[in-house]
Each structure stands twice: as structure tokens, then as C-alpha cells.
Design a protein around this motif. Structure first.
Motif, PDB file in Angstrom:
ATOM      1  N   ALA A  70       0.928  -1.307  -0.058  1.00 14.59           N
ATOM      2  CA  ALA A  70      -0.028  -0.108   0.015  1.00 14.59           C
ATOM      3  C   ALA A  70       1.247   1.296  -0.020  1.00 14.59           C
ATOM      4  CB  ALA A  70      -0.804  -0.089   0.812  1.00 14.59           C
ATOM      5  N   MET A  71       2.259   0.751   0.444  1.00 17.42           N
ATOM      6  CA  MET A  71       3.335   2.473   0.635  1.00 17.42           C
ATOM      7  C   MET A  71       3.804   1.712  -0.697  1.00 17.42           C
ATOM      8  SD  MET A  71       2.535   4.008   3.466  1.00 17.42           S
ATOM      9  CE  MET A  71       2.105   3.346   5.200  1.00 17.42           C
ATOM     10  N   ALA A  72       3.504   2.634  -2.436  1.00 17.44           N
ATOM     11  CA  ALA A  72       3.473   2.710  -3.652  1.00 17.44           C
ATOM     12  C   ALA A  72       5.506   2.907  -3.474  1.00 17.44           C
ATOM     13  CB  ALA A  72       3.214   2.818  -4.548  1.00 17.44           C
ATOM     14  N   GLU A  99       0.984  -7.828   1.983  1.00 18.80           N
ATOM     15  CA  GLU A  99       0.397  -6.598   2.778  1.00 18.80           C
ATOM     16  C   GLU A  99      -0.413  -6.995   4.309  1.00 18.80           C
ATOM     17  OE1 GLU A  99      -3.702  -6.602   0.017  1.00 18.80           O
ATOM     18  OE2 GLU A  99      -2.648  -5.352  -0.822  1.00 18.80           O
ATOM     19  N   ASN A 235       1.245   8.846   2.080  1.00 13.70           N
ATOM     20  CA  ASN A 235       1.290   7.827   1.167  1.00 13.70           C
ATOM     21  C   ASN A 235      -0.294   7.529   1.117  1.00 13.70           C
ATOM     22  OD1 ASN A 235       2.327   7.124   3.157  1.00 13.70           O
ATOM     23  ND2 ASN A 235       3.547   5.502   2.238  1.00 13.70           N
ATOM     24  N   LEU A 236      -0.799   6.858   2.315  1.00 11.50           N
ATOM     25  CA  LEU A 236      -1.596   6.620   2.247  1.00 11.50           C
ATOM     26  C   LEU A 236      -3.264   7.498   1.883  1.00 11.50           C
ATOM     27  CD1 LEU A 236      -1.651   4.701   5.181  1.00 11.50           C
ATOM     28  CD2 LEU A 236      -1.472   3.551   2.944  1.00 11.50           C
ATOM     29  N   ASP A 238      -2.581   9.550  -0.407  1.00  7.98           N
ATOM     30  CA  ASP A 238      -2.015   9.654  -2.160  1.00  7.98           C
ATOM     31  C   ASP A 238      -2.751   8.723  -2.270  1.00  7.98           C
ATOM     32  OD1 ASP A 238      -0.587  12.031  -2.212  1.00  7.98           O
ATOM     33  OD2 ASP A 238       1.078  11.129  -2.207  1.00  7.98           O
ATOM     34  N   ALA A 239      -2.522   7.130  -1.456  1.00  6.67           N
ATOM     35  CA  ALA A 239      -3.162   5.662  -2.448  1.00  6.67           C
ATOM     36  C   ALA A 239      -4.425   5.822  -2.332  1.00  6.67           C
ATOM     37  CB  ALA A 239      -2.869   4.851  -1.707  1.00  6.67           C
ATOM     38  N   LYS A 241      -6.853   8.350  -3.337  1.00  6.50           N
ATOM     39  CA  LYS A 241      -6.949   9.663  -4.413  1.00  6.50           C
ATOM     40  C   LYS A 241      -7.172  11.457  -3.498  1.00  6.50           C
ATOM     41  CE  LYS A 241      -6.522   6.329  -7.244  1.00  6.50           C
ATOM     42  NZ  LYS A 241      -4.916   6.703  -8.457  1.00  6.50           N
ATOM     43  N   LEU A 296       5.674   9.693  -6.229  1.00  7.57           N
ATOM     44  CA  LEU A 296       5.600   8.622  -5.074  1.00  7.57           C
ATOM     45  C   LEU A 296       6.245   8.537  -3.812  1.00  7.57           C
ATOM     46  CD1 LEU A 296       4.901   4.938  -7.044  1.00  7.57           C
ATOM     47  CD2 LEU A 296       2.767   6.569  -6.116  1.00  7.57           C
TER      48      LEU A 296
END
Length: 307
Positions: A70-72, A99, A235-236, A238-239, A241, A296
């Protein structure tokens, strides 16, 4: 007592077999040589040990390093290390995404994965203590941008009294969220506790009457519209949107919450671990974090803070 003669009445003669002695010595010498040869071979197959006690023998095969899917940005970091740094240190890095944090930590503790980069030492301790894992945090790697997000307000100053703030359910990251609010003067924590261990019950002063709700860290982005503020990792969001323009406060996270290269305790002194520490200590990793324009990573995963 008299000495018996060589000739006996039994009809045969006793003779000393002097010729057998040289053969026995030769056979013994051969056996000794074989034993010494085996010892030499065994010694040559053992890993060399440096004066410090750390194994320095050559590492063979890829070094498997875990990241949180989940953390690209974490995968991007491993890609950079694998392509730009590891070859210069004579090793291969294989990125592994799992995960489930319990299963990934179990794999590291048992040695099927050499290390993980997805957690700070306090989250590691929380998982390890709950599951009986023996894990050891080593060097610091980077930090996750961590802050306040809102789709209703553009700044902390705009938050009304009684606003609802979502904090992570897991205690390690809840402590980070509450410590952030304490440092910004929005709440006061019990001065007798270590701030990183803070829980909601440790809030002793809440002058603006904020209401707190606990949300799973991975669900913060999905539930943002149902609260006034959600506190978590960039980042979460971001994931999920959620645009970064929805972030209203991003103070530097405390160094104690930096990502660590974490290994199984029983493997802390192996050649593989020593090589991973060497690779991830390469200054090119910090330079990459400072200069990359990869969306990212940039503004999401940053160099370790000074304090």
C-alpha cells in the motif's frame, strides 16, 4: 625364569615381523593427512569472522527485502537501491510485498525474508510483542510525511471548537498523532508519560473541545469526508486519491518514528544482515530522497529528521 628358545616343540617357529612396521607408519600418516585435509576443508567453508565478531563471508543469492504494497513509494526506494546501489556492493536485492504486517514480520523473524523497511521501531515492537516475534531494528532509513488532512477546512486555525479529529487505531501511530497535536499546542498530554506512547486517555487538556474518533490507518482516506480532520501518512492519502492540497499541517515527524531496516534477532549478525546494513547506509539513498521528482516518493518519504 629362563627365556624361551625360538624353536618350540609345537613344530613352528616364532619370528618378529619387522617388515610390517614401516607399512603401519605409512598407513597412520595417510590417515592423519586425510583427517587434516578434512579439517582444512571444513575450516575453509566456515564464514570468516571480523575482529568485531560480525561475519564477513561472501553473500550468495538475492537478499529479500519486504515493503508494504500500500506504500508505493517504498517499492520505488527498493527499486532504486536494487538498481543503483546494491550492484556496487556485490549483492542483489529482491523486493517482496506482503500486505499483512503480522505475516511479513513473521517471515522476517523466521528468516524467509531477510529484512523489512515498512515500519518504525514502535510499530515493530507492537507487532512483535503481540505475536512473540524476535525482531531487531537496525539503521534508520527514511521518514514518512505525516500530518493533518481535511476536505472541510483549509487550515488548523479554521477548525471550529468541537471539531472531530480521526486518529489511528493502532497505538504506535496514535501516539504519533497525539504527540503531533501536543507539539502544535492544540492539546496537552500528561507530562508524566513518554509522548510517543500517548493514548486518548492521556489527553489532559483539550481547550478547543475536539472530539476524537479512532480509524484504521488504511481507512483514513476513505473516511476523510465523514470527519473534520484525519491524521495519517501522506502516501496513504495519495493511495486513496486524496489530493495533497487537502493537507493542512505537515510538521517534521520525530526521528524516533523513522523507518528502520528490521531483521530477525537470530539473524542480526549474519553476513546477509551486515551486507544489507552496508547497502542501505550508502549515502546515495539519502541523496535520492532529497532530489527525486518521483511523485510516489517526493514529499512522501523524506530523509531522516534531525531530532
Amino acid at each position: 625364569m629362563s627365556t624361551p628358545s625360538a624353536e618350540h616343540a609345537h613344530g613352528f617357529t616364532l619370528r618378529r615381523q619387522r617388515a610390517a612396521l614401516p607399512w603401519s607408519i605409512a598407513a597412520l600418516a595417510t590417515v592423519i593427512a586425510l583427517v587434516l585435509g578434512i579439517v582444512v576443508i571444513q575450516q575453509s567453508n566456515r564464514p570468516a569472522v571480523a575482529a568485531s565478531g560480525a561475519a564477513t563471508s561472501e553473500v550468495t543469492g538475492p537478499l529479500r527485502v519486504h515493503y508494504e504494497p500500500a506504500m508505493a513509494g517504498e517499492e520505488k526506494i527498493l527499486d532504486f537501491v536494487a538498481e543503483e546501489i546494491a550492484p556496487d556492493h556485490g549483492v542483489e536485492i529482491e523486493a517482496v510485498g506482503i500486505e499483512d504486517s503480522v505475516q511479513s514480520n513473521r517471515a522476517v523473524a523466521e528468516g524467509s525474508i531477510h529484512a523489512t523497511i515498512f515500519e518504525h521501531q514502535w510499530y515493530m515492537k507492537q507487532v512483535a510483542d503481540a505475536n512473540g516475534f524476535e525482531l531487531t531494528p537496525t539503521i534508520e532509513l527514511y521518514q514518512w510525511a505525516f500530518g493533518l488532512y481535511s476536505t472541510r477546512y483549509d487550515s488548523v486555525e479554521e477548525l471550529p471548537d468541537g471539531a472531530t479529529l480521526a486518529v489511528p487505531t493502532d497505538l504506535a501511530n496514535q501516539g504519533q498523532a497525539l504527540w503531533l497535536l501536543d507539539r502544535e499546542g492544540l492539546i496537552t498530554l500528561d507530562p508524566d508519560i513518554e509522548p510517543r506512547t500517548a493514548k486518548l486517555k492521556d489527553v489532559v487538556d483539550n481547550p478547543r473541545g475536539f472530539e476524537f474518533t479512532e480509524i484504521d490507518l488504511l481507512s483514513m482516506a476513505r473516511t476523510l469526508d465523514s470527519v473534520d480532520v484525519a491524521i495519517g501518512y501522506t502516501n496513504l492519502f495519495d493511495a486513496g486519491k486524496v489530493g495533497r492540497d487537502k493537507g493542512i499541517l505537515f510538521p517534521d515527524p520525530p526521528r524516533t518514528f523513522a523507518s528502520r531496516l528490521i531483521v530477525g534477532t537470530q539473524f542480526a549478525d549474519t553476513p546477509e544482515t551486515q551486507k544489507l546494513i552496508e547497502v542501505f547506509s550508502d549515502p546515495r539513498l539519502e541523496e535520492y530522497l532529497k532530489t527525486t521528482d518521483d511523485p510516489l516518493v517526493a514529499g512522501v518519504l523524506t530523509p531522516v529528521s534531525a531530532e
